[in-house]
Design a protein around this motif. Sequence first.
Motif, PDB file in Angstrom:
ATOM      1  N   VAL A  92       0.686  -1.287  -0.184  1.00 18.51           N
ATOM      2  CA  VAL A  92       0.040  -0.032  -0.043  1.00 18.51           C
ATOM      3  C   VAL A  92       1.038   1.318  -0.125  1.00 18.51           C
ATOM      4  N   VAL A  93       1.824   1.350   0.745  1.00 14.64           N
ATOM      5  CA  VAL A  93       2.722   2.580   0.954  1.00 14.64           C
ATOM      6  C   VAL A  93       4.028   2.492   0.115  1.00 14.64           C
ATOM      7  N   GLY A  94       4.349   1.323  -0.334  1.00 15.81           N
ATOM      8  CA  GLY A  94       5.324   1.329  -1.081  1.00 15.81           C
ATOM      9  C   GLY A  94       6.764   1.343  -0.347  1.00 15.81           C
ATOM     10  N   LYS A  95       6.507   1.114   0.763  1.00 16.30           N
ATOM     11  CA  LYS A  95       7.901   1.123   1.629  1.00 16.30           C
ATOM     12  C   LYS A  95       7.723  -0.192   2.526  1.00 16.30           C
ATOM     13  N   ARG A  96       8.760  -1.021   2.708  1.00 19.94           N
ATOM     14  CA  ARG A  96       8.953  -2.279   3.498  1.00 19.94           C
ATOM     15  C   ARG A  96       9.657  -1.721   4.747  1.00 19.94           C
ATOM     16  N   LEU A  97       8.893  -2.128   5.706  1.00 18.90           N
ATOM     17  CA  LEU A  97       9.649  -1.975   7.255  1.00 18.90           C
ATOM     18  C   LEU A  97       9.721  -3.273   7.696  1.00 18.90           C
ATOM     19  N   ASN A  98      10.878  -3.365   8.692  1.00 22.89           N
ATOM     20  CA  ASN A  98      11.388  -4.688   9.148  1.00 22.89           C
ATOM     21  C   ASN A  98      10.614  -4.692  10.466  1.00 22.89           C
ATOM     22  N   PRO A  99      10.440  -5.991  11.115  1.00 24.66           N
ATOM     23  CA  PRO A  99       9.659  -6.127  12.331  1.00 24.66           C
ATOM     24  C   PRO A  99       9.969  -5.326  13.574  1.00 24.66           C
ATOM     25  N   LEU A 143     -15.605 -17.357  13.144  1.00 23.41           N
ATOM     26  CA  LEU A 143     -16.499 -15.973  13.069  1.00 23.41           C
ATOM     27  C   LEU A 143     -16.071 -15.025  14.353  1.00 23.41           C
ATOM     28  N   VAL A 144     -16.075 -13.804  13.780  1.00 24.76           N
ATOM     29  CA  VAL A 144     -15.524 -12.608  14.588  1.00 24.76           C
ATOM     30  C   VAL A 144     -16.656 -11.415  14.323  1.00 24.76           C
ATOM     31  N   ASP A 145     -17.033 -10.846  15.224  1.00 20.45           N
ATOM     32  CA  ASP A 145     -17.886  -9.818  15.123  1.00 20.45           C
ATOM     33  C   ASP A 145     -17.155  -8.333  14.650  1.00 20.45           C
ATOM     34  N   THR A 146     -16.478  -8.218  13.545  1.00 20.89           N
ATOM     35  CA  THR A 146     -15.926  -7.102  13.303  1.00 20.89           C
ATOM     36  C   THR A 146     -15.728  -6.812  11.866  1.00 20.89           C
ATOM     37  N   THR A 147     -14.712  -6.125  11.165  1.00 21.05           N
ATOM     38  CA  THR A 147     -14.353  -6.296   9.719  1.00 21.05           C
ATOM     39  C   THR A 147     -12.766  -6.602   9.637  1.00 21.05           C
ATOM     40  N   PHE A 148     -12.482  -6.748   8.543  1.00 18.08           N
ATOM     41  CA  PHE A 148     -10.697  -7.143   8.432  1.00 18.08           C
ATOM     42  C   PHE A 148     -10.001  -5.730   7.950  1.00 18.08           C
ATOM     43  N   SER A 149     -10.928  -4.617   8.189  1.00 21.87           N
ATOM     44  CA  SER A 149     -10.146  -3.055   7.881  1.00 21.87           C
ATOM     45  C   SER A 149      -8.814  -3.134   8.777  1.00 21.87           C
ATOM     46  N   LEU A 150      -8.015  -2.457   7.994  1.00 21.05           N
ATOM     47  CA  LEU A 150      -6.653  -2.171   8.710  1.00 21.05           C
ATOM     48  C   LEU A 150      -6.573  -0.602   8.825  1.00 21.05           C
ATOM     49  N   PRO A 151      -7.075   0.093   9.745  1.00 21.06           N
ATOM     50  CA  PRO A 151      -7.024   1.606  10.090  1.00 21.06           C
ATOM     51  C   PRO A 151      -5.621   2.267   9.622  1.00 21.06           C
ATOM     52  N   LEU A 152      -4.483   1.638   9.862  1.00 22.24           N
ATOM     53  CA  LEU A 152      -3.419   2.497   9.716  1.00 22.24           C
ATOM     54  C   LEU A 152      -2.316   1.786   8.653  1.00 22.24           C
ATOM     55  N   VAL A 153      -3.171   1.116   7.810  1.00 17.92           N
ATOM     56  CA  VAL A 153      -2.093   0.292   6.723  1.00 17.92           C
ATOM     57  C   VAL A 153      -1.712   1.414   5.696  1.00 17.92           C
ATOM     58  N   THR A 154      -2.250   2.490   5.491  1.00 18.50           N
ATOM     59  CA  THR A 154      -1.733   3.353   4.583  1.00 18.50           C
ATOM     60  C   THR A 154      -0.856   4.451   5.360  1.00 18.50           C
ATOM     61  N   ASN A 155      -0.610   4.350   6.584  1.00 21.01           N
ATOM     62  CA  ASN A 155       0.504   5.118   7.313  1.00 21.01           C
ATOM     63  C   ASN A 155       1.931   4.393   7.102  1.00 21.01           C
ATOM     64  N   ALA A 156       2.817   5.194   6.665  1.00 21.72           N
ATOM     65  CA  ALA A 156       4.122   4.990   6.400  1.00 21.72           C
ATOM     66  C   ALA A 156       4.971   4.173   7.634  1.00 21.72           C
ATOM     67  N   ALA A 157       4.695   4.425   8.670  1.00 18.09           N
ATOM     68  CA  ALA A 157       5.352   3.905   9.696  1.00 18.09           C
ATOM     69  C   ALA A 157       4.747   3.281  10.923  1.00 18.09           C
ATOM     70  N   ASN A 158       3.471   4.094  11.329  1.00 15.88           N
ATOM     71  CA  ASN A 158       2.706   3.434  12.399  1.00 15.88           C
ATOM     72  C   ASN A 158       1.710   2.337  12.068  1.00 15.88           C
ATOM     73  N   SER A 159       1.626   1.748  13.195  1.00 16.33           N
ATOM     74  CA  SER A 159       0.353   0.486  13.113  1.00 16.33           C
ATOM     75  C   SER A 159      -0.047   0.301  14.495  1.00 16.33           C
ATOM     76  N   LEU A 160      -1.100  -0.451  14.798  1.00 12.20           N
ATOM     77  CA  LEU A 160      -1.829  -0.808  15.834  1.00 12.20           C
ATOM     78  C   LEU A 160      -1.352  -2.265  16.181  1.00 12.20           C
ATOM     79  N   PHE A 161      -1.298  -2.768  17.040  1.00 17.53           N
ATOM     80  CA  PHE A 161      -0.795  -4.040  17.585  1.00 17.53           C
ATOM     81  C   PHE A 161      -1.980  -5.178  17.084  1.00 17.53           C
ATOM     82  N   TYR A 162      -3.171  -5.063  17.155  1.00 19.11           N
ATOM     83  CA  TYR A 162      -4.204  -5.870  16.827  1.00 19.11           C
ATOM     84  C   TYR A 162      -4.383  -6.018  15.285  1.00 19.11           C
ATOM     85  N   GLU A 163      -3.733  -4.883  14.437  1.00 20.74           N
ATOM     86  CA  GLU A 163      -3.908  -5.097  12.988  1.00 20.74           C
ATOM     87  C   GLU A 163      -2.967  -6.208  12.893  1.00 20.74           C
ATOM     88  N   HIS A 164      -1.806  -6.451  13.359  1.00 25.61           N
ATOM     89  CA  HIS A 164      -0.642  -7.454  13.212  1.00 25.61           C
ATOM     90  C   HIS A 164      -1.501  -8.748  13.534  1.00 25.61           C
TER      91      HIS A 164
END
Length: 406
Positions: A149-156, A201-222
Motif C-alpha cells: 500500500v505505502v510502497g515502503k517495506r519496514l522490518n519487524p 467467526l468474529v464480529d468486526t471487519t478486516f479493515s486495517l486502520p493504519l495500513v496507509t500510514n508509512a510507519a505507525n500501526s496498531l498491534f491488533y492489526e498485526h
Amino acid sequence: MKFDLHLRSQVRDQLKTLASEMQAWQAQPRIQQDEVEQLKAAIATFSHTTDRETLTLAGVDGSGDFPLLSYADSFVYLAVAQGTAYQADRLCGLREVAIAAEPIFQTVWLTEDNIMSDQALDRAFGELAGMEPLAAIQASDYRTLKAQVVGKRLNPDQLLAELIRPNASDTGNLAIQLRSTAEFGAALRLLEGEVLPQYLLVDTTFSLPLVTNAANSLFYEHLKRLCCVRARSQGVGFFALSKSHGLPAMEVLEDLVREVQGREPGQAAEHWYLRIPEQVRDGWELSLTEGRRIPPPGVVSYLVRFHRTTPVMRLDMDLGYWQTVVKGATEEETRSRECKIFEDLDYACHDQRVYGYPYPIKAAHGRASLTQAERVAFRKQLVAEAVKQGMSPALFRDPSQATGHR
C-alpha cells in the motif's frame, strides 16, 4: 440536560438543517446506470439451509472494563475474551462442543510514565496474544500488505518500535486496542486447539486502520492478519461479520435484489449475497464503494442477508483463503463454493434468540460480556488485595461512578 431543549427554536432549526443535509446526501445517485446490469448478474441467491450432517463453527468475542479503576494518576484496565464452538446436530440444530482454551482474562496497570506504560502495554499485548509482540509481527502478513500500500517495506523491529501505544488516560483508544487484541488472541487459541472448526467467526471487519500510514500501526492489526495466516494454513474459513456494512443507498441495491429474485415491490429479499467487485479481479468496481477502502487490502468482501428480519451485513474473507479454497476454474464454480459457505452460515442462523445471525458469535458475546455485578466484584477484589499489601483504599476510584457518568 434540561428536558425542554427540544422545544427551543435554535435546537429545532439545527435538527431541520441536519435532516436536510442528510436527505440531500441520501438523494444523490449512488449506483450508476451502466453498472445496473453488472450488479444484477453479480447478485447470487443461496438456499435456506436447515440440514447439515457435518459442520463445526466457532465464534469469538471480547469485552472488558476500560478502565476498571483509577489509582492516583494511573489506571487499571481489564480485557476479557471467549471462544465457543458448535457442531451440527439433527435434533437440536447446533450442539456446543467443549474447547480446551480457557477464557482470556487480562488486567494491565498503566501509569502516566510513558516508558513504564508502554512496557506494561506490550506485556499485556503479549499475554492477550499468547506470544511476544515481535513474534506476532514477524509471523503476520500485515507488513507485506502495508508495503504494497505505502510502497515502503519496514522490518519487524521498526514496526514494533512504531506501534501506537495510547497514554494511560486515553480510555477510548485503549478500549479498542485491548478488546480487539483479546478477541484475536482468543481466535488464535481456537485455531491451535484440538477442535478445529470449519469456520471461525468474529464480529468486526478486516479493515486495517493504519495500513496507509508509512510507519505507525496498531498491534491488533498485526494480530488480525496473523489469524488470517494461521486459519489459511489450517484450511479454516476465518470470517469477519459486521452488522454495519458502511455503504449508502442500500435500498436501491435491495430493489435490484428483489428484481433478481422475482419478489414483489416492498417484499423483503433474503438469502442473497453480493461479492463486492474489484477492478483488478472483476474488471469493474461498485460506485457505492467510492472513497471507501472496501474491500480492505488482502480481503474479499461480501454483502449478505440471511433473513428478512435482519439487516444487510458485510462479511470479510481473507483473500488468500478465497484464492485457494473458494475460487474455482470458472465463475460458476466459484459461485457454487460461495453458496456452500453462505448456506453453512445460514444453518447457524436459526436460533430463535438471534434469528438471521450466526449463533456462535452471539454465544461468544454472551460469555464474554461482563455484567455490572461482575465489574463491581472485580473492583472489590482488586482493592481488597491492594489493602492486604498495605495500600490505602481511599486512593482507588471508579472514574465513571465518581463523576456521576455511569
